[in-house]
Scaffold this motif. Structure first.
Motif, short mmCIF file in Angstrom:
data_model
loop_
_atom_site.label_atom_id
_atom_site.label_comp_id
_atom_site.label_asym_id
_atom_site.label_seq_id
_atom_site.Cartn_x
_atom_site.Cartn_y
_atom_site.Cartn_z
N GLY A 264 40.48 39.60 39.87
CA GLY A 264 41.69 38.83 39.77
C GLY A 264 41.42 37.42 39.27
N PRO A 265 42.44 36.56 39.35
CA PRO A 265 42.31 35.21 38.78
C PRO A 265 41.21 34.37 39.42
CG PRO A 265 44.31 35.42 40.10
CD PRO A 265 43.76 36.79 39.94
N LEU A 266 40.98 34.53 40.72
CA LEU A 266 39.93 33.75 41.38
C LEU A 266 38.57 34.08 40.77
CD1 LEU A 266 41.11 34.08 45.09
CD2 LEU A 266 41.15 32.01 43.70
N HIS A 267 38.29 35.37 40.65
CA HIS A 267 37.02 35.80 40.07
C HIS A 267 36.91 35.39 38.61
CE1 HIS A 267 33.51 38.39 39.45
NE2 HIS A 267 34.10 38.83 38.37
N THR A 268 38.01 35.51 37.88
CA THR A 268 37.99 35.20 36.45
C THR A 268 37.63 33.74 36.19
OG1 THR A 268 39.66 36.91 36.03
CG2 THR A 268 39.39 35.20 34.35
N CYS A 269 38.12 32.85 37.04
CA CYS A 269 37.83 31.42 36.80
C CYS A 269 36.48 31.00 37.37
CB CYS A 269 38.95 30.55 37.37
SG CYS A 269 38.87 30.27 39.15
N GLY A 270 35.75 31.92 37.99
CA GLY A 270 34.39 31.62 38.42
C GLY A 270 34.20 31.41 39.91
N LEU A 271 35.26 31.45 40.69
CA LEU A 271 35.11 31.33 42.13
C LEU A 271 34.52 32.62 42.70
CD1 LEU A 271 38.49 29.59 43.05
CD2 LEU A 271 36.25 28.52 42.82
N ARG A 272 33.89 32.51 43.86
CA ARG A 272 33.30 33.69 44.51
C ARG A 272 34.32 34.30 45.45
NH1 ARG A 272 27.95 35.06 45.82
NH2 ARG A 272 27.95 37.17 46.72
N VAL A 273 34.59 35.58 45.27
CA VAL A 273 35.58 36.28 46.09
C VAL A 273 34.87 37.30 46.97
CG1 VAL A 273 37.66 37.72 46.11
CG2 VAL A 273 37.35 35.97 44.33
N VAL A 274 35.07 37.21 48.27
CA VAL A 274 34.56 38.20 49.21
C VAL A 274 35.77 39.01 49.68
CG1 VAL A 274 33.37 38.62 51.38
CG2 VAL A 274 32.67 36.70 49.92
N ARG A 275 35.83 40.26 49.28
CA ARG A 275 36.97 41.11 49.63
C ARG A 275 36.56 42.02 50.78
NH1 ARG A 275 41.82 41.73 47.43
NH2 ARG A 275 42.97 43.67 47.74
N VAL A 276 37.34 42.00 51.84
CA VAL A 276 36.99 42.71 53.06
C VAL A 276 38.10 43.68 53.43
CG1 VAL A 276 36.46 42.46 55.53
CG2 VAL A 276 35.65 40.73 53.89
N PRO A 277 37.81 44.99 53.53
CA PRO A 277 38.81 45.92 54.03
C PRO A 277 39.16 45.58 55.49
CG PRO A 277 37.00 47.08 52.97
CD PRO A 277 36.57 45.66 53.13
N PRO A 278 40.41 45.62 55.88
CA PRO A 278 40.77 45.25 57.26
C PRO A 278 39.98 46.01 58.31
CG PRO A 278 42.73 45.40 55.92
CD PRO A 278 41.61 45.91 55.07
N GLU A 279 39.70 47.30 58.06
CA GLU A 279 38.99 48.08 59.07
C GLU A 279 37.55 47.60 59.28
OE1 GLU A 279 39.17 50.54 55.19
OE2 GLU A 279 40.48 49.24 56.39
N ALA A 280 36.98 46.92 58.25
CA ALA A 280 35.61 46.43 58.38
C ALA A 280 35.49 45.32 59.42
CB ALA A 280 35.10 45.94 57.03
N LEU A 281 36.58 44.64 59.72
CA LEU A 281 36.53 43.56 60.70
C LEU A 281 36.12 44.07 62.08
CD1 LEU A 281 39.77 41.63 59.71
CD2 LEU A 281 37.42 41.03 59.12
N THR A 282 36.50 45.29 62.38
CA THR A 282 36.12 45.87 63.68
C THR A 282 34.97 46.86 63.55
OG1 THR A 282 37.88 47.53 63.38
CG2 THR A 282 38.40 45.58 64.70
N ALA A 283 34.91 47.60 62.44
CA ALA A 283 33.88 48.63 62.29
C ALA A 283 32.54 48.06 61.84
CB ALA A 283 34.34 49.70 61.30
N ARG A 284 32.56 47.01 60.99
CA ARG A 284 31.31 46.46 60.44
C ARG A 284 31.34 44.93 60.42
NH1 ARG A 284 33.21 50.30 57.14
NH2 ARG A 284 33.83 48.79 55.55
#
Length: 319
Positions: A264-284
């Motif tokens: 998306g636009p954040l990645h395109t302009c060079g920012l670092r994006v950490v995308r986290v599936p909601p289930e990972a907050l509890t599972a991992r």
């Protein structure tokens, strides 16, 4: 009414309604048709932005003024009317919609017995009855599910529709069955994609989780300072995105969502994006912390001097 009385009444009206008024209100304080035409004409200080709606200054309208003008066109007050669709979703704080300032068409919801048609940038929806509303920044807003339904019905972007439905269920705790009931009138051609998404969201393990506290706790473990939560980011003054969290010094953004949505636009302009599936907050949770630490420690990322946080958006209090 004397000139002094007229001037004072106009000043109060402009102050209380942020310069958005109706022709009827102006007539009520003594502004004649001749004076109105002159002030709204070429070189005059006012402008007619919609039928029966005047803004007491020239120039582009703010996001709030556009919404208030749309409501005034719909007769509010005293008639019943609410903002709905994308404008309402933006005011509800939905991440998957553009910022209020970027909304080009303002949707309004009025009772079914009102004779009111769509006009230029105001799209009119009718309902048998207007359900309970919320008031956001002095603007009446339709309930979240109704606003989402009107937004989905008006959209031609299936990816956006899926993203909105997921946010409603995963982050806002909306029952997929309630969404299905609201969306039953969507055209048959678009129903397969919507039905598939609702089935996905109704599957076991997709129930709402208390994400806010978990995200704050993991963010605290990942970095030396808290991020800004749900800020509105702008690149060279133009709306960029509204991630779930943003570390401004490092140029790192956290976005909650299903796998495969990074970029998306954040990645395109060079920012670092950490995308986290909601289930990972509890599972991992350990993996989430490790990913955030890696992103923060390898920064700064992107053109930080060009990325700003809009003054009215973003806090360190958490989502």
């Amino acid at each position: 009414m004397t000139r002094n009385d007229f001037t004072q009444a106009l000043r109060i009206l402009a102050r209380d309604q942020r310069q958005v008024v109706t022709v009827g209100q102006l007539a009520g304080i003594g502004v004649s048709e001749v004076a109105l035409r002159k002030r709204c004409g070429p070189g005059g200080p006012w402008q007619r932005v919609l039928p029966r709606v005047v803004v007491l200054r020239r120039g582009a309208l703010s996001a709030w003024q556009r919404c208030r003008a749309a409501l005034a066109y719909a007769g509010y007050p005293p008639a019943q009317a609410q903002l709905t669709g994308i404008a309402a979703l933006a005011l509800h704080g939905m991440r998957e919609v553009v910022a209020p300032a970027e909304v080009r068409v303002v949707d309004v919801l009025v009772p079914a017995d009102r004779v009111l048609r769509t006009h230029t940038w105001v799209r009119v929806h009718h309902a048998r009855a207007l359900a309970g509303r919320e008031v956001v920044d002095e603007l009446p807003v339709a309930p979240l599910v109704r606003a989402a339904g009107d937004g989905v019905r008006a959209s031609c972007d299936p990816d956006w529709v899926r993203a909105v439905l997921r946010e409603l269920v995963w982050d806002r705790g909306v029952d997929p069955a309630e969404l299905a009931g609201e969306l039953r009138t969507v055209s048959p051609a678009r129903r397969p994609g919507i039905d598939e998404t609702l089935r996905e969201l109704s599957a076991p393990g997709r129930a709402r989780r208390p994400l806010g506290g978990l995200v704050r706790s993991l963010a605290a473990l990942a970095g030396p300072r808290p991020p800004l939560w749900r800020p509105e980011l702008r690149l060279d003054g133009v709306f960029l995105a509204r991630p779930d969290a943003y570390w401004a010094r490092e140029g790192v953004a956290l976005e909650l969502g299903p796998p495969g949505g990074a970029g998306g636009p954040l990645h395109t302009c060079g920012l670092r994006v950490v995308r986290v599936p909601p289930e990972a907050l509890t599972a991992r949770p350990a993996h989430v912390v490790a990913a955030l630490r890696a992103a923060l420690s390898s920064g700064p990322h992107g053109p930080l001097g060009r990325v700003t946080v809009h003054p009215d958006h973003g806090s360190v209090k958490g989502i």
